[in-house]
Design a protein around this motif. Structure first.
Motif, PDB file in Angstrom:
ATOM      1  N   GLU A 195       0.927  -1.151   0.162  1.00  0.00           N
ATOM      2  CA  GLU A 195      -0.160   0.110   0.144  1.00  0.00           C
ATOM      3  C   GLU A 195       0.852   1.072   0.051  1.00  0.00           C
ATOM      4  O   GLU A 195       0.398   2.284  -0.384  1.00  0.00           O
ATOM      5  N   LEU A 196       1.923   1.175   0.627  1.00  0.00           N
ATOM      6  CA  LEU A 196       2.897   2.547   0.656  1.00  0.00           C
ATOM      7  C   LEU A 196       3.305   2.927  -0.707  1.00  0.00           C
ATOM      8  O   LEU A 196       3.680   3.785  -1.173  1.00  0.00           O
ATOM      9  N   PHE A 197       3.209   1.766  -1.909  1.00  0.00           N
ATOM     10  CA  PHE A 197       3.889   2.210  -3.037  1.00  0.00           C
ATOM     11  C   PHE A 197       2.743   2.168  -4.038  1.00  0.00           C
ATOM     12  O   PHE A 197       3.112   1.756  -5.412  1.00  0.00           O
ATOM     13  N   ARG A 198       1.739   2.606  -3.685  1.00  0.00           N
ATOM     14  CA  ARG A 198       0.403   2.579  -4.549  1.00  0.00           C
ATOM     15  C   ARG A 198       0.507   3.828  -5.398  1.00  0.00           C
ATOM     16  O   ARG A 198       1.245   4.704  -5.172  1.00  0.00           O
ATOM     17  N   ARG A 199      -0.284   3.787  -6.495  1.00  0.00           N
ATOM     18  CA  ARG A 199      -0.111   4.631  -7.762  1.00  0.00           C
ATOM     19  C   ARG A 199      -0.616   6.064  -7.073  1.00  0.00           C
ATOM     20  O   ARG A 199      -1.538   6.211  -6.047  1.00  0.00           O
ATOM     21  N   MET A 200       0.089   7.001  -7.551  1.00  0.00           N
ATOM     22  CA  MET A 200      -0.201   8.528  -6.966  1.00  0.00           C
ATOM     23  C   MET A 200      -1.378   8.863  -7.527  1.00  0.00           C
ATOM     24  O   MET A 200      -1.861   8.750  -8.924  1.00  0.00           O
ATOM     25  N   THR A 201      -2.372   9.550  -6.573  1.00  0.00           N
ATOM     26  CA  THR A 201      -3.606  10.157  -7.005  1.00  0.00           C
ATOM     27  C   THR A 201      -3.072  11.605  -7.782  1.00  0.00           C
ATOM     28  O   THR A 201      -2.133  12.192  -7.745  1.00  0.00           O
ATOM     29  N   ALA A 202      -4.060  12.284  -8.674  1.00  0.00           N
ATOM     30  CA  ALA A 202      -4.074  13.517  -9.042  1.00  0.00           C
ATOM     31  C   ALA A 202      -3.535  14.624  -7.932  1.00  0.00           C
ATOM     32  O   ALA A 202      -2.675  15.216  -8.055  1.00  0.00           O
ATOM     33  N   SER A 203      -4.202  14.454  -6.969  1.00  0.00           N
ATOM     34  CA  SER A 203      -4.074  15.496  -5.974  1.00  0.00           C
ATOM     35  C   SER A 203      -2.702  15.220  -5.143  1.00  0.00           C
ATOM     36  O   SER A 203      -2.150  16.094  -4.792  1.00  0.00           O
ATOM     37  N   GLU A 204      -2.136  14.175  -5.062  1.00  0.00           N
ATOM     38  CA  GLU A 204      -0.910  13.769  -4.398  1.00  0.00           C
ATOM     39  C   GLU A 204      -0.018  14.411  -5.493  1.00  0.00           C
ATOM     40  O   GLU A 204       1.174  14.815  -5.159  1.00  0.00           O
ATOM     41  N   PHE A 205       0.084  14.036  -6.785  1.00  0.00           N
ATOM     42  CA  PHE A 205       0.815  14.487  -7.612  1.00  0.00           C
ATOM     43  C   PHE A 205       0.984  16.019  -7.594  1.00  0.00           C
ATOM     44  O   PHE A 205       2.019  16.429  -7.528  1.00  0.00           O
ATOM     45  N   SER A 206      -0.252  16.852  -7.623  1.00  0.00           N
ATOM     46  CA  SER A 206      -0.012  18.102  -7.403  1.00  0.00           C
ATOM     47  C   SER A 206       0.753  18.764  -6.345  1.00  0.00           C
ATOM     48  O   SER A 206       1.493  19.533  -6.297  1.00  0.00           O
ATOM     49  N   ALA A 207       0.308  18.070  -5.155  1.00  0.00           N
ATOM     50  CA  ALA A 207       1.031  18.699  -3.961  1.00  0.00           C
ATOM     51  C   ALA A 207       2.367  18.254  -3.784  1.00  0.00           C
ATOM     52  O   ALA A 207       3.252  19.029  -3.544  1.00  0.00           O
ATOM     53  N   SER A 208       2.859  16.946  -4.438  1.00  0.00           N
ATOM     54  CA  SER A 208       4.316  16.544  -4.201  1.00  0.00           C
ATOM     55  C   SER A 208       5.020  17.429  -5.162  1.00  0.00           C
ATOM     56  O   SER A 208       6.176  17.771  -4.908  1.00  0.00           O
ATOM     57  N   VAL A 209       4.570  17.648  -6.642  1.00  0.00           N
ATOM     58  CA  VAL A 209       5.292  18.378  -7.493  1.00  0.00           C
ATOM     59  C   VAL A 209       5.627  19.854  -6.537  1.00  0.00           C
ATOM     60  O   VAL A 209       6.878  20.320  -6.854  1.00  0.00           O
ATOM     61  N   MET A 210       4.750  20.296  -6.014  1.00  0.00           N
ATOM     62  CA  MET A 210       4.896  22.065  -5.682  1.00  0.00           C
ATOM     63  C   MET A 210       5.757  21.746  -4.456  1.00  0.00           C
ATOM     64  O   MET A 210       6.504  22.862  -4.202  1.00  0.00           O
ATOM     65  N   GLU A 211       5.649  20.780  -3.706  1.00  0.00           N
ATOM     66  CA  GLU A 211       6.426  20.809  -2.246  1.00  0.00           C
ATOM     67  C   GLU A 211       7.916  20.292  -3.023  1.00  0.00           C
ATOM     68  O   GLU A 211       8.925  20.840  -2.439  1.00  0.00           O
ATOM     69  N   ILE A 212       8.307  19.496  -3.838  1.00  0.00           N
ATOM     70  CA  ILE A 212       9.604  19.149  -4.358  1.00  0.00           C
ATOM     71  C   ILE A 212      10.180  20.535  -4.885  1.00  0.00           C
ATOM     72  O   ILE A 212      11.558  20.847  -4.578  1.00  0.00           O
ATOM     73  N   ILE A 213       9.389  21.263  -5.818  1.00  0.00           N
ATOM     74  CA  ILE A 213       9.933  22.275  -6.411  1.00  0.00           C
ATOM     75  C   ILE A 213      10.221  23.471  -5.192  1.00  0.00           C
ATOM     76  O   ILE A 213      11.287  24.254  -5.375  1.00  0.00           O
ATOM     77  N   GLY A 214       9.610  23.390  -4.046  1.00  0.00           N
ATOM     78  CA  GLY A 214       9.959  24.453  -3.072  1.00  0.00           C
ATOM     79  C   GLY A 214      11.042  24.033  -2.160  1.00  0.00           C
ATOM     80  O   GLY A 214      11.747  24.885  -1.295  1.00  0.00           O
ATOM     81  N   GLN A 215      11.368  22.458  -2.013  1.00  0.00           N
ATOM     82  CA  GLN A 215      12.646  22.296  -1.339  1.00  0.00           C
ATOM     83  C   GLN A 215      13.697  21.938  -1.919  1.00  0.00           C
ATOM     84  O   GLN A 215      14.906  22.013  -1.348  1.00  0.00           O
ATOM     85  N   PHE A 216      13.788  21.514  -3.290  1.00  0.00           N
ATOM     86  CA  PHE A 216      14.897  20.996  -3.840  1.00  0.00           C
ATOM     87  C   PHE A 216      15.348  21.683  -5.184  1.00  0.00           C
ATOM     88  O   PHE A 216      14.447  22.330  -5.870  1.00  0.00           O
ATOM     89  N   VAL A 217      16.514  21.792  -5.707  1.00  0.00           N
ATOM     90  CA  VAL A 217      16.918  22.096  -6.846  1.00  0.00           C
ATOM     91  C   VAL A 217      16.732  21.178  -7.915  1.00  0.00           C
ATOM     92  O   VAL A 217      17.432  20.234  -8.260  1.00  0.00           O
ATOM     93  N   VAL A 218      15.633  21.430  -8.790  1.00  0.00           N
ATOM     94  CA  VAL A 218      15.401  20.166 -10.092  1.00  0.00           C
ATOM     95  C   VAL A 218      15.011  21.028 -11.109  1.00  0.00           C
ATOM     96  O   VAL A 218      14.747  22.173 -11.126  1.00  0.00           O
TER      97      VAL A 218
END
Length: 228
Positions: free
Chosen positions: A155-178
């Motif tokens: 269950e920890l490796f389940r497919r990401m939902t659209a809302s998880e995608f949106s939140a993760s992208v913005m969190e990653i962009i805010g924290q890391f150089v990518v």
């Protein structure tokens, strides 16, 4: 292991590009793992048995590497003689995969730490390139030891939902150089979501009623659309 289509996104074998295609896949899984283990008070690992104990919970682990406050280097687990070979199989396998795709900057056993090249980021890359589903645990102290945590619930490796995608992208962009575009493409590919690219936009379709547009410019990345 990242899909070939994801690996093909790499045009320059530099740290930023490699990290950009790896971080998305591992970031959400790592967040789920942290929630899974919850708050804890103590940890311990027995390198002779490949066991991590977090309070009263035990996990099977292999070892990734170490960092020390006494210097400024990452030491890959395969050179640590105190660790039995059977608990270094994953890192050795990952290094072989890195050789195949010509990743040289972070494939050596001793790596100088600088800026974005640190224990956390290296571990996230190695997890993404491993053949099995893994999370990582960092036992911190004067010497920090990084571990692959194995045999976790699917269950920890389940497919990401659209809302998880949106939140993760913005969190990653805010924290890391990518590279924002590489991050988004890799994350969509790894989660089997179709998308099309138009100029400075990526349109991702999560379902008939969930479509997001990711727009890139020099200043920021914006996500808009509708979710159902």
């Amino acid at each position: 292991m990242l899909k070939n289509e994801t690996l093909n996104l790499i045009k320059n074998e530099n740290f930023k590009d490699i990290f950009s295609i790896c971080i998305g896949k591992t970031y959400i899984n790592q967040k789920r793992f942290i929630e899974y283990i919850g708050k804890y008070y103590k940890w311990n690992t027995d390198v002779k048995k490949g066991i991590l104990q977090i309070d009263y919970k035990k996990f099977d682990v292999e070892y990734i590497g170490t960092t020390s406050n006494s210097d400024n280097y990452w030491y890959s687990a395969e050179v640590e003689q105190v660790i039995p070979n059977k608990y270094k199989k994953i890192i050795k396998s990952v290094k072989k995969e890195m050789e195949k795709i010509n990743i040289k900057e972070i494939s050596s056993s001793k790596i100088p730490l600088k800026d974005e090249i640190n224990g956390y980021n290296l571990s996230m890359i190695y997890i993404a390139l491993a053949k099995e589903n893994l999370a990582y645990f960092n036992g911190s102290g004067d010497t920090s030891i990084y571990m692959f945590v194995k045999k976790l619930p699917k269950e920890l490796f389940r497919r990401m939902t659209a809302s998880e995608f949106s939140a993760s992208v913005m969190e990653i962009i805010g924290q890391f150089v990518v590279d924002h575009k590489l991050l988004v493409k890799a994350l969509l590919i790894e989660n089997d979501y179709p998308f099309e690219e138009k100029d400075n936009k990526i349109i991702a379709k999560f379902s008939e009623r969930s479509v997001l547009t990711i727009e890139f410019n020099k200043i920021s990345t914006k996500i808009s659309g509708y979710l159902n």
